[in-house]
Every structure is written in structure tokens, then in C-alpha cells.
Write an enzyme that holds these catalytic residues in place. Structure first.
Site, PDB file in Angstrom:
ATOM      1  N   HIS A 102       0.867  -1.185   0.000  1.00  0.00           N
ATOM      2  CA  HIS A 102       0.000   0.000   0.000  1.00  0.00           C
ATOM      3  C   HIS A 102       0.902   1.233   0.000  1.00  0.00           C
ATOM      4  O   HIS A 102       1.085   1.897   1.016  1.00  0.00           O
ATOM      5  CB  HIS A 102      -0.944   0.002   1.198  1.00  0.00           C
ATOM      6  CG  HIS A 102      -2.278  -0.584   0.875  1.00  0.00           C
ATOM      7  ND1 HIS A 102      -3.134  -0.011  -0.037  1.00  0.00           N
ATOM      8  CD2 HIS A 102      -2.892  -1.714   1.314  1.00  0.00           C
ATOM      9  CE1 HIS A 102      -4.235  -0.748  -0.136  1.00  0.00           C
ATOM     10  NE2 HIS A 102      -4.102  -1.783   0.654  1.00  0.00           N
ATOM     11  N   ASP A 136      -4.838   2.166   1.907  1.00  0.00           N
ATOM     12  CA  ASP A 136      -5.191   1.504   3.171  1.00  0.00           C
ATOM     13  C   ASP A 136      -5.785   2.523   4.148  1.00  0.00           C
ATOM     14  O   ASP A 136      -6.782   2.257   4.827  1.00  0.00           O
ATOM     15  CB  ASP A 136      -3.955   0.814   3.792  1.00  0.00           C
ATOM     16  CG  ASP A 136      -2.730   1.724   3.869  1.00  0.00           C
ATOM     17  OD1 ASP A 136      -2.676   2.749   3.144  1.00  0.00           O
ATOM     18  OD2 ASP A 136      -1.806   1.432   4.658  1.00  0.00           O
ATOM     19  N   HIS A 158      11.019  -0.581 -27.008  1.00  0.00           N
ATOM     20  CA  HIS A 158      11.526  -1.936 -27.190  1.00  0.00           C
ATOM     21  C   HIS A 158      11.620  -2.276 -28.668  1.00  0.00           C
ATOM     22  O   HIS A 158      10.694  -2.034 -29.426  1.00  0.00           O
ATOM     23  CB  HIS A 158      10.603  -2.952 -26.496  1.00  0.00           C
ATOM     24  CG  HIS A 158      10.780  -2.946 -25.026  1.00  0.00           C
ATOM     25  ND1 HIS A 158      11.821  -3.561 -24.387  1.00  0.00           N
ATOM     26  CD2 HIS A 158      10.059  -2.342 -24.057  1.00  0.00           C
ATOM     27  CE1 HIS A 158      11.730  -3.368 -23.096  1.00  0.00           C
ATOM     28  NE2 HIS A 158      10.676  -2.624 -22.861  1.00  0.00           N
ATOM     29  N   TYR A 166      -7.840   8.334 -18.049  1.00  0.00           N
ATOM     30  CA  TYR A 166      -8.521   9.035 -16.957  1.00  0.00           C
ATOM     31  C   TYR A 166      -8.794  10.469 -17.377  1.00  0.00           C
ATOM     32  O   TYR A 166      -7.878  11.169 -17.814  1.00  0.00           O
ATOM     33  CB  TYR A 166      -7.647   9.076 -15.699  1.00  0.00           C
ATOM     34  CG  TYR A 166      -7.383   7.741 -15.035  1.00  0.00           C
ATOM     35  CD1 TYR A 166      -8.027   6.578 -15.450  1.00  0.00           C
ATOM     36  CD2 TYR A 166      -6.492   7.654 -13.979  1.00  0.00           C
ATOM     37  CE1 TYR A 166      -7.780   5.365 -14.832  1.00  0.00           C
ATOM     38  CE2 TYR A 166      -6.233   6.442 -13.357  1.00  0.00           C
ATOM     39  CZ  TYR A 166      -6.874   5.304 -13.788  1.00  0.00           C
ATOM     40  OH  TYR A 166      -6.619   4.109 -13.173  1.00  0.00           O
ATOM     41  N   GLU A 179      -0.585   8.295  11.263  1.00  0.00           N
ATOM     42  CA  GLU A 179      -1.901   7.699  11.563  1.00  0.00           C
ATOM     43  C   GLU A 179      -2.800   8.634  12.371  1.00  0.00           C
ATOM     44  O   GLU A 179      -4.015   8.430  12.420  1.00  0.00           O
ATOM     45  CB  GLU A 179      -1.707   6.372  12.299  1.00  0.00           C
ATOM     46  CG  GLU A 179      -1.141   5.275  11.393  1.00  0.00           C
ATOM     47  CD  GLU A 179      -0.880   3.975  12.139  1.00  0.00           C
ATOM     48  OE1 GLU A 179      -0.575   4.027  13.352  1.00  0.00           O
ATOM     49  OE2 GLU A 179      -0.957   2.908  11.502  1.00  0.00           O
TER      50      GLU A 179
END
Ligand SMILES: [Zn+2]
Ligand SMILES: [Zn+2]
Length: 448
Positions: A143, A148, A295, A352, A427
């Protein structure tokens, strides 16, 4: 998503925003003080739970489209709160519906659930040791983008709002989204790439009846506990592109007998850099074109038949996006043709749209956001990273913002950024994020 703030742009933004904060009139309080207080009390009491959820999810990260365990955890929590829960929405997506005791509008809050193929090097006691399959290879999973934390915050906001359900004037939908980082997409038998992430949730009806949606992204590159936002384009639209240059193989010693796709592709790479610098009106919005992979060939003295390149286009304006795509095709095809080669340009599977905060919703949401953040809200520069939250914004007005949460003791200007193997968060900001989401939802429902 990946941020690309630089300390200098951020410093000037901080300066601008402190000036702005000083000169703003006192914010109108659209959510009454008791409402804010109740959300704050509930969310603070949930802080230990949110930390536990975040650590559990962090230790068990799942790649885009594979979020089975996380979805199960989320669905069980929402059911436990007495919500109607839909699972398998657009893949592994989960939608919880909280119907308030009073009639009213419908608002959605969104968190993304997926992790990245990154080997964690944080040394945290709950660091990931997970591995998963990615494009047919076993890779470590982490994560590294803070999703998370997003899941833990939205689970916390859900519990806080469920606790005030009786007085809630309307409905809150909790949208837990898979595959924000882009699914390991494989084209179907018709060569079409199936939808993933936010787009597939929209197609599955996740936004049915929803009138507005809010979402946040945690970042280590803003000061802790500070919200960063902007009205209008916030994050770039992102289009992946591939270019195949077909020539004619031959011996490296006699290139006149061949059509060399290596030289043609080198010219195309350079030519594409003139699309932004010489062909787009960058006084309107910035843009970026990057070729990240080339490539071709197998040996030093063999001219190969073809070369394949992969790249990304970033734009902040839909018209410029369309214009850039057109110019990329013309530039690549014309340059290749000049040596007798042929360029085939295809866009996708990543596509997006620009993440844009509509002015009206932004202005209407700011008083509540400032109130719940104690004024720690600032305007930030545009971000050239992308977010598929923009797919939700295509359907309903949506407001997206960043929450600063560098690991405690770390300078936000130097903290390992999102997607780094060293990325970690503070946190203590989990309840702050949960509080801001819950407050924005209630404020939207209460607004006339
Ligand atoms: Zn990311
Ligand atoms: Zn992200």
C-alpha cells in the site's frame, strides 16, 4: 495517483494560502456547531479502530482488481452498521447505503482500495510481505499510495454517520472502489479493454440517485493535518499510448537495404516533445508527454522489423487533450513516413479524464471543510498525477482534495512520496480525514 509538488511551488502555495486565509471573510457555518462536535467526538472515539483497520489492510495489500479480502472486510463492517450493502459492484467494489431518519438528498463518499506492485522497505512492524500475480509475474505488493488509510478513514466515517442516522437528512452512500491504480488490463477477444476502477463502478450503477460525491487522497507531501484543494482542474487527465513503428529488417551493415525503425522511433520520441512545446497553447493549461518505454531489436547488427514504444499524455483541459492526441498521431505518422516506416498510434487502456472540482460545489463545500479542519485548508498547485475519481465527476458534481499526513517527525518537503517503497503516513490523521469526509457529507445534505 502520484503527486508532483516541488518544495518551491508548495512554499509559494503555502504563502498564498496563508494570505488568503487572512483576507477571507468569516466562513458561513452551514453545519451547526453541535453537528460538527458530534462528528468529531464520534470519529475521535474511533481512532484506535481506524489505526487497527489501516494496519491490517496495510499488512494484507491487494493489487488492482484483486481486492477480495479488503472488500470482504469493508462489507462486513458496513453490514454490522446496519447498512444495505452491495458487493461485486464493478469488480470487487462495495457500496454501503445509509438511509437517514429524515428525507433528503443523496451524497456519496469514496475510498479506493487497491495497492501497488512495490516492495515495501519501511521496516514497519505491519509491513507487507504479500506477493501477487501481475502481468503473469509474481511481484511484491504494498500500500504505497495510502489507499489503506482511505479505506480505514471511510470505514470510520461510516461508523460515525451510522451513529447519527436518526437525525441525518438524507442518504449517504459509501463507495469502496477497486483498481484506482489501473487494473492489470487484458484486452478481450475483440481487442477491447474492459472498464475498471471508478468507470466500471459508474457503469454498474454505483452513482444511481447520487447528487454529489466527495473523496480525498492522503499525501506525505503536504504538512500534517492540512487540506490542499483547488477549484477547477486539480489533477491531470492521463492517457496511456502505444506507438508501433514498422520498418523493414535487415543487416546492420547495410541500412540502405532496410527501413530502420530504431532511427525512426528515435526521431519520433524527439518529435513528440514538440507537440507540447510548439503545437499546444500552453498559455491555457500545461501538458506533459513522456515516452517511458522503447523496445525493439535483438542483436547489435540486426535492424529489426519494428519498435514498440509506450508513453503517457497528461492534460488539464479536455479540448487540449483531444488536440494533443490528434497532434501526437500526425507527428508520429509523418516522421515515420519520412523514412519509409509506418507509425501506428493507439491510446489507452488508461484514459482518466481531468480531475476537476466544479466551482459551485467547491465554493459551497469550503465553509464546512474550513470549519472541520480548523482553518487548515490551502489552495495547492495543479498536480500532474491523475485520479480516476474524475470518472465519478463526469457523472455527478464531485469534490476531491488532499490531506497532508507525512510520517511523524518527517519534513513534508522531503518525505518519501506516494508510490515510494518507503511511503508511510501519520496515523493521527486518520480521524482527521474521516471527520472531513463525514462533515462534507452532512453539510451537503443539510444545504438547501
Ligand atoms: Zn497511486
Ligand atoms: Zn492513490
Amino acid at each position: 495517483m502520484r503527486l508532483s509538488f516541488t518544495p518551491s511551488t508548495l512554499a509559494s502555495a503555502l504563502l498564498a494560502s496563508s494570505v488568503l486565509t487572512l483576507t477571507l471573510p468569516a466562513a458561513a457555518q452551514s453545519l451547526d456547531a453541535a453537528g460538527f462536535q458530534q462528528i468529531e467526538t464520534a470519529v475521535n472515539a474511533l481512532a484506535p479502530k481506524m489505526v487497527a483497520w489501516r494496519r491490517d489492510i496495510h499488512e494484507h495489500p491487494e493489487l488492482s482488481g484483486q481486492e477480495e479480502r479488503t472488500a470482504k472486510l469493508v462489507a462486513a463492517h458496513l453490514r454490522h452498521l446496519g447498512m444495505e450493502v452491495q458487493t461485486g459492484v464493478g469488480g470487487t467494489g462495495v457500496v454501503g447505503t445509509l438511509r437517514g431518519g429524515l428525507p433528503g438528498k443523496v451524497v456519496a463518499l469514496r475510498a479506493d482500495m487497491d495497492a501497488l506492485p512495490v516492495e515495501e522497505k519501511t521496516g514497519l512492524p505491519f509491513a507487507s510481505k504479500q506477493k501477487a500475480q501481475y502481468h503473469g509475474k509474481e511481484v511484491p505488493v504494498m500500500h504505497a499510495c495510502g489507499h489503506d488509510a482511505h479505506v480505514a478513514m471511510l470505514m470510520g466515517a461510516a461508523e460515525a454517520l451510522a451513529g447519527m442516522r436518526a437525525r441525518l437528512p438524507g442518504t449517504v452512500k459509501f463507495i469502496f472502489q477497486p483498481a484506482e491504480e489501473g487494473a492489470p488490463v487484458v484486452p478481450d477477444s475483440n481487442g477491447k479493454v474492459p472498464s475498471f476502477g471508478a468507470k466500471s463502478m459508474v457503469e454498474a450503477g454505483a452513482l444511481k440517485d447520487v447528487q454529489a460525491i466527495y473523496g480525498l487522497h492522503i499525501t506525505s507531501n503536504l504538512p500534517s493535518g492540512v487540506v490542499g484543494y483547488r477549484s477547477g482542474p486539480l489533477m491531470a487527465g492521463s492517457d496511456s499510448l502505444s506507438i508501433q513503428i514498422d520498418g523493414r529488417g535487415g543487416h546492420g551493415s547495410s541500412p540502405w537495404m532496410a527501413v530502420d525503425p530504431v532511427v525512426a522511433s528515435s526521431q519520433v520520441v524527439l518529435g513528440l516533445q514538440t507537440v507540447v512545446s510548439r503545437q499546444l497553447n500552453i498559455s491555457k493549461e500545461p501538458a506533459v508527454i513522456t515516452i517511458g518505454s522503447i523496445h525493439g531489436g535483438t542483436r547489435y547488427n540486426i535492424i529489426p522489423d519494428s519498435v514498440e514504444m509506450l508513453g503517457t499524455l497528461r492534460t488539464f483541459d479536455e479540448e487540449m487533450r483531444a488536440e494533443a492526441m490528434k497532434r501526437i498521431v500526425t507527428t508520429a505518422e509523418s516522421i515515420a513516413a519520412s523514412s519509409g516506416a509506418k507509425a501506428r498510434v493507439t491510446f489507452g487502456p488508461v484514459a482518466y479524464p481531468v480531475t476537476t472540482n466544479p466551482a459551485a460545489l467547491t465554493e459551497a463545500s469550503l465553509p464546512a471543510l474550513r470549519e472541520t479542519m480548523g482553518g487548515k485548508v490551502m489552495i495547492i498547485p495543479k498536480v500532474s498525477g491523475s485520479e480516476d475519481f474524475s470518472e465519478f465527476q463526469k457523472v455527478v458534481p464531485g469534490f476531491f482534495y488532499f490531506l497532508g499526513a507525512p510520517q511523524q517527525g518527517q519534513d513534508f518537503a522531503k518525505a518519501p512520496s506516494n508510490h515510494s517503497p518507503l511511503f508511510d503516513i501519520d496515523e493521527a490523521q486518520l480521524p482527521v480525514g474521516a471527520r472531513s469526509l463525514a462533515a462534507l457529507a452532512v453539510d451537503f445534505l443539510k444545504r438547501p
